[in-house]
Design a protein around this motif. Structure first.
Motif, short mmCIF file in Angstrom:
data_model
loop_
_atom_site.label_atom_id
_atom_site.label_comp_id
_atom_site.label_asym_id
_atom_site.label_seq_id
_atom_site.Cartn_x
_atom_site.Cartn_y
_atom_site.Cartn_z
N HIS A 45 0.50 -0.91 0.00
CA HIS A 45 -0.32 0.08 0.15
C HIS A 45 0.76 1.15 -0.31
N ILE A 46 0.80 2.04 -0.86
CA ILE A 46 2.10 3.19 -1.06
C ILE A 46 0.73 4.50 -1.15
N VAL A 47 1.72 5.43 -0.34
CA VAL A 47 0.73 6.51 0.06
C VAL A 47 2.28 7.80 -0.83
N GLU A 48 1.65 8.68 -1.36
CA GLU A 48 2.23 9.81 -1.84
C GLU A 48 2.11 10.67 -1.09
N PRO A 49 2.72 12.10 -0.48
CA PRO A 49 2.45 13.07 0.04
C PRO A 49 1.37 13.70 -0.79
N GLY A 50 0.24 14.78 0.02
CA GLY A 50 -1.32 14.89 -0.60
C GLY A 50 -1.65 13.74 -0.42
N VAL A 57 -0.40 -1.85 -4.82
CA VAL A 57 -0.23 -3.01 -5.78
C VAL A 57 0.67 -4.62 -5.24
N ARG A 58 -0.32 -5.71 -5.64
CA ARG A 58 -0.24 -6.77 -5.50
C ARG A 58 1.16 -7.82 -5.17
N LEU A 59 1.90 -7.75 -4.59
CA LEU A 59 3.45 -8.43 -4.34
C LEU A 59 3.48 -10.17 -5.02
N THR A 68 5.64 -0.79 -10.14
CA THR A 68 5.10 0.19 -10.04
C THR A 68 5.96 1.76 -10.10
N THR A 69 5.25 2.60 -9.93
CA THR A 69 5.73 3.61 -10.35
C THR A 69 6.18 4.43 -9.35
N PHE A 70 7.31 5.10 -9.73
CA PHE A 70 7.41 6.56 -8.36
C PHE A 70 7.93 7.57 -9.06
N ALA A 71 7.48 9.05 -8.62
CA ALA A 71 8.20 9.91 -8.83
C ALA A 71 9.68 10.20 -8.64
N ARG A 72 9.75 10.91 -8.92
CA ARG A 72 11.65 11.17 -8.19
C ARG A 72 11.57 12.32 -7.14
N GLY A 73 12.42 12.09 -6.31
CA GLY A 73 12.21 13.58 -5.68
C GLY A 73 11.28 13.41 -4.54
N ILE A 74 10.01 12.30 -4.01
CA ILE A 74 9.35 12.24 -3.54
C ILE A 74 9.24 11.32 -2.52
N ASP A 75 9.08 11.46 -0.83
CA ASP A 75 8.67 10.31 0.22
C ASP A 75 7.82 9.41 -0.26
N LYS A 116 1.66 -5.20 3.25
CA LYS A 116 0.46 -5.96 4.64
C LYS A 116 0.64 -7.86 4.31
N VAL A 117 0.59 -8.07 5.11
CA VAL A 117 0.91 -9.59 4.48
C VAL A 117 0.16 -10.64 5.22
N GLU A 118 -0.72 -11.51 4.64
CA GLU A 118 -2.67 -11.76 5.14
C GLU A 118 -1.67 -13.20 4.84
N ARG A 119 -2.16 -14.14 5.68
CA ARG A 119 -1.97 -15.32 5.72
C ARG A 119 -2.45 -16.48 5.73
N PRO A 120 -2.90 -17.51 5.79
CA PRO A 120 -4.00 -18.47 5.51
C PRO A 120 -4.29 -19.11 6.84
#
Length: 175
Positions: free
Chosen positions: A100-105, A111-113, A128-135, A141-145
């Motif tokens: 689960h990816i959270v950008e500023p704002g 993204v399912r791994l 996935t794609t990440f823009a440069r210079g952003i934290d 999240k791990v869900e086990r059977p």
């Protein structure tokens, strides 16, 4: 307490070293901050590498085909998570794993791994794609059977125990 052999510890230390080399940032301000987190009963190693690393494999190489092949964008990255039982050190191989990816704002995406085997070791990965210079904040999240506790293995299936999902949080900067 579970006894572990010195060989198992050496393998774990070697894997940690390899992960550190593979996922080390290429610039002093880029990369995953503290790429090892413990959450619940799990230890999660997170790495983010350029998707071009995967695109560089020959077409017959298994890594060239994983997750349907690497995307073409110069900002495309491959997220990789290796997941272990915190107590025993055993690798977790059966799980649904989501980044689960959270950008500023507050912009969010997931993204399912997918499970993938590299050099005989199962990890989970996705593009996935990440823009440069952003934290970015990345929650793995791990869900086990559900599983049957060993003390109840001779009982009927409805005594299966649900394992609560676990999420570990990381910070990533794409430079």
């Amino acid at each position: 307490m579970i006894a572990t052999s010195p060989l198992l510890w050496r393998k774990a230390i070697a894997l940690a070293g390899i992960l550190g080399m593979l996922f080390a940032p290429t610039a002093s301000t880029a990369g995953v901050v503290d790429g090892v987190q413990t959450a619940g009963a799990l230890t999660i190693y997170l790495g983010v590498v350029p998707a071009a690393t995967v695109r560089g494999h020959p077409s017959g190489h298994p890594e060239a085909r994983m997750h349907g092949g690497g995307p073409a964008s110069s900002h495309s990255m491959h997220i990789v998570a290796a997941i272990f039982n915190k107590t025993s050190g055993a690798r977790i191989t059966k799980a649904n794993v989501t980044a689960h990816i959270v950008e500023p704002g507050g912009i969010q995406r997931s993204v399912r791994l997918q499970p993938m085997t590299v050099a005989g070791a199962l990890t989970f990965g996705g593009y996935t794609t990440f823009a440069r210079g952003i934290d970015y904040r990345i929650g793995i999240k791990v869900e086990r059977p559900p599983h049957m506790p060993p003390s109840q293995s001779n009982q009927i299936p409805h005594s299966m125990h649900r394992i609560a999902p676990v999420t570990a949080h990381f910070t990533y900067t794409h430079d």
